[in-house]
Design an enzyme around this catalytic site. Structure first.
Site, mmCIF file in Angstrom:
data_model
loop_
_atom_site.group_PDB
_atom_site.id
_atom_site.type_symbol
_atom_site.label_atom_id
_atom_site.label_comp_id
_atom_site.label_asym_id
_atom_site.label_seq_id
_atom_site.Cartn_x
_atom_site.Cartn_y
_atom_site.Cartn_z
ATOM 1 C CG ASP A 17 -2.099 0.909 1.121
ATOM 2 O OD1 ASP A 17 -2.372 1.417 0.002
ATOM 3 O OD2 ASP A 17 -2.764 1.141 2.146
ATOM 4 C CG HIS A 56 -0.371 2.260 -9.355
ATOM 5 N ND1 HIS A 56 -0.585 1.901 -8.041
ATOM 6 C CD2 HIS A 56 -1.476 2.979 -9.720
ATOM 7 C CE1 HIS A 56 -1.762 2.383 -7.634
ATOM 8 N NE2 HIS A 56 -2.315 3.051 -8.637
ATOM 9 C CG LEU A 76 9.135 -17.305 -3.839
ATOM 10 C CD1 LEU A 76 9.170 -17.199 -2.312
ATOM 11 C CD2 LEU A 76 9.459 -15.944 -4.440
HETATM 12 C C1 IPE Z 1 -5.413 -2.727 -0.051
HETATM 13 O O1 IPE Z 1 -5.082 -1.383 -0.258
HETATM 14 C C2 IPE Z 1 -5.392 -3.450 -1.354
HETATM 15 C C3 IPE Z 1 -4.084 -3.614 -1.981
HETATM 16 C C4 IPE Z 1 -2.935 -3.273 -1.460
HETATM 17 C C5 IPE Z 1 -4.087 -4.244 -3.269
HETATM 18 P P1 IPE Z 1 -6.202 -0.273 -0.435
HETATM 19 O O2 IPE Z 1 -5.493 1.026 -0.561
HETATM 20 O O3 IPE Z 1 -7.125 -0.652 -1.505
HETATM 21 O O4 IPE Z 1 -6.991 -0.383 0.954
HETATM 22 P P2 IPE Z 1 -7.792 0.698 1.785
HETATM 23 O O5 IPE Z 1 -8.846 1.264 0.881
HETATM 24 O O6 IPE Z 1 -6.829 1.742 2.211
HETATM 25 O O7 IPE Z 1 -8.348 -0.062 2.952
HETATM 26 C C1 IPE Z 2 -1.493 0.282 -3.399
HETATM 27 O O1 IPE Z 2 -1.353 1.651 -3.407
HETATM 28 C C2 IPE Z 2 -1.828 -0.277 -4.756
HETATM 29 C C3 IPE Z 2 -3.218 -0.738 -4.896
HETATM 30 C C4 IPE Z 2 -4.107 -0.768 -3.940
HETATM 31 C C5 IPE Z 2 -3.629 -1.191 -6.203
HETATM 32 P P1 IPE Z 2 -2.584 2.647 -3.395
HETATM 33 O O2 IPE Z 2 -2.997 2.910 -4.795
HETATM 34 O O3 IPE Z 2 -3.659 2.156 -2.504
HETATM 35 O O4 IPE Z 2 -1.909 3.938 -2.782
HETATM 36 P P2 IPE Z 2 -2.502 4.929 -1.680
HETATM 37 O O5 IPE Z 2 -3.022 4.109 -0.565
HETATM 38 O O6 IPE Z 2 -3.587 5.715 -2.365
HETATM 39 O O7 IPE Z 2 -1.340 5.779 -1.292
HETATM 40 MG MG MG Z 3 -4.078 2.367 -0.553
#
Ligand code: IPE
Ligand code: IPE
Ligand code: MG
Length: 236
Positions: free
Chosen positions: A18, A35, A129
């Protein structure tokens, strides 16, 4: 550093990757830049997992709720996933990585779903792995799907137990995670591996996913090695 033979090395590490959006925002960049940088952290992390002798690495890349993001972001993430698979598969295979996908891959469309399946088949016999990619994955949906399978198989209520129910999940045959890491400072599970996390050690780090590196991974394993797992029993 803990060596591969040590019991203090978790067999299965799962990561909620995240913070890509915040990484990009902090630099005045579009979310997709975060990303893209996150994909580099994936490479580093797989390498670190192999080097530490971790046997299973599960990466939460796209949740069943992430479909609610803008069409543009969903498209960017799908493109990156496709690109990642095409550019990395040969090397993952050469490194002895077995790929396994959990989640509703068909929601990404036939082409990508078929490519993912082909990648699983190609790497099926690799032993170094197991890389589990959680794609369009939601823990609740997975549990409901397993219940449906049990019913479809005509199982009697008394036949069902934790072992055979667990084997009906997407993760059937894969041991539960020992350690779960969530980056970016958020302290929640976000519908990740709800069944499988029953006794996992959880580690929250403020590091944003694109900044996550081999040192962070090693640090997480070190913290894990210092924890006492009790599984509800009293320490002897
Ligand atoms: C969780 O992250 C999902 C992934 C890392 C793929 P999100 O950014 O979607 O989760 P919330 O919305 O903060 O809970
Ligand atoms: C994690 O990063 C990737 C996915 C959930 C696909 P985020 O896109 O949730 O990044 P933040 O949480 O907005 O910083
Ligand atoms: Mg996120």
């Amino acid at each position: 550093m803990a060596d591969a033979a040590s019991h203090s090395v978790p067999a299965h590490v799962a990561i909620i990757m995240d913070g890509n959006g915040r990484w990009a925002a902090a630099r005045g960049l579009p979310r997709v830049a975060g990303h893209r940088e996150g994909a580099k952290a994936v490479r580093r992390t797989i390498e670190a997992a192999v080097n530490h002798g971790v046997q299973y690495l599960t990466l939460f890349a796209f949740s069943s709720e992430n479909w609610q993001r803008s069409a543009g972001e969903v498209q960017d993430l799908t493109f990156l996933l496709k690109h990642y698979l095409r550019s990395e598969l040969a090397e993952l295979h050469a490194e002895g990585v077995r790929l396994k996908v959990i989640g509703e891959r068909e929601r990404f469309g036939d082409t990508l779903a078929q490519e993912l399946e082909a990648a699983e088949r190609k790497t099926a016999n690799n032993k170094r792995l197991t890389l589990v990619l959680a794609l369009s994955y939601g823990g609740r949906a997975e549990i409901v799907a397993a219940a449906r399978r049990a019913i479809e198989a005509g199982m009697k209520p008394t036949e069902l137990n934790e072992q055979n129910f667990g084997s009906l999940l997407f993760t059937g045959g894969i041991p539960d995670p020992d350690l779960v890491i969530r980056t970016s400072g958020e302290q929640r599970v976000s519908n990740f591996l709800l069944w499988q996390l029953a006794y996992a050690e959880i580690l929250f780090t403020k590091t944003l996913w694109p900044d996550f590196c081999g040192r962070d991974f090693a640090g997480a394993l070190e913290e894990y090695a210092g924890r006492e797992r009790r599984f509800g029993a009293r320490p002897v």
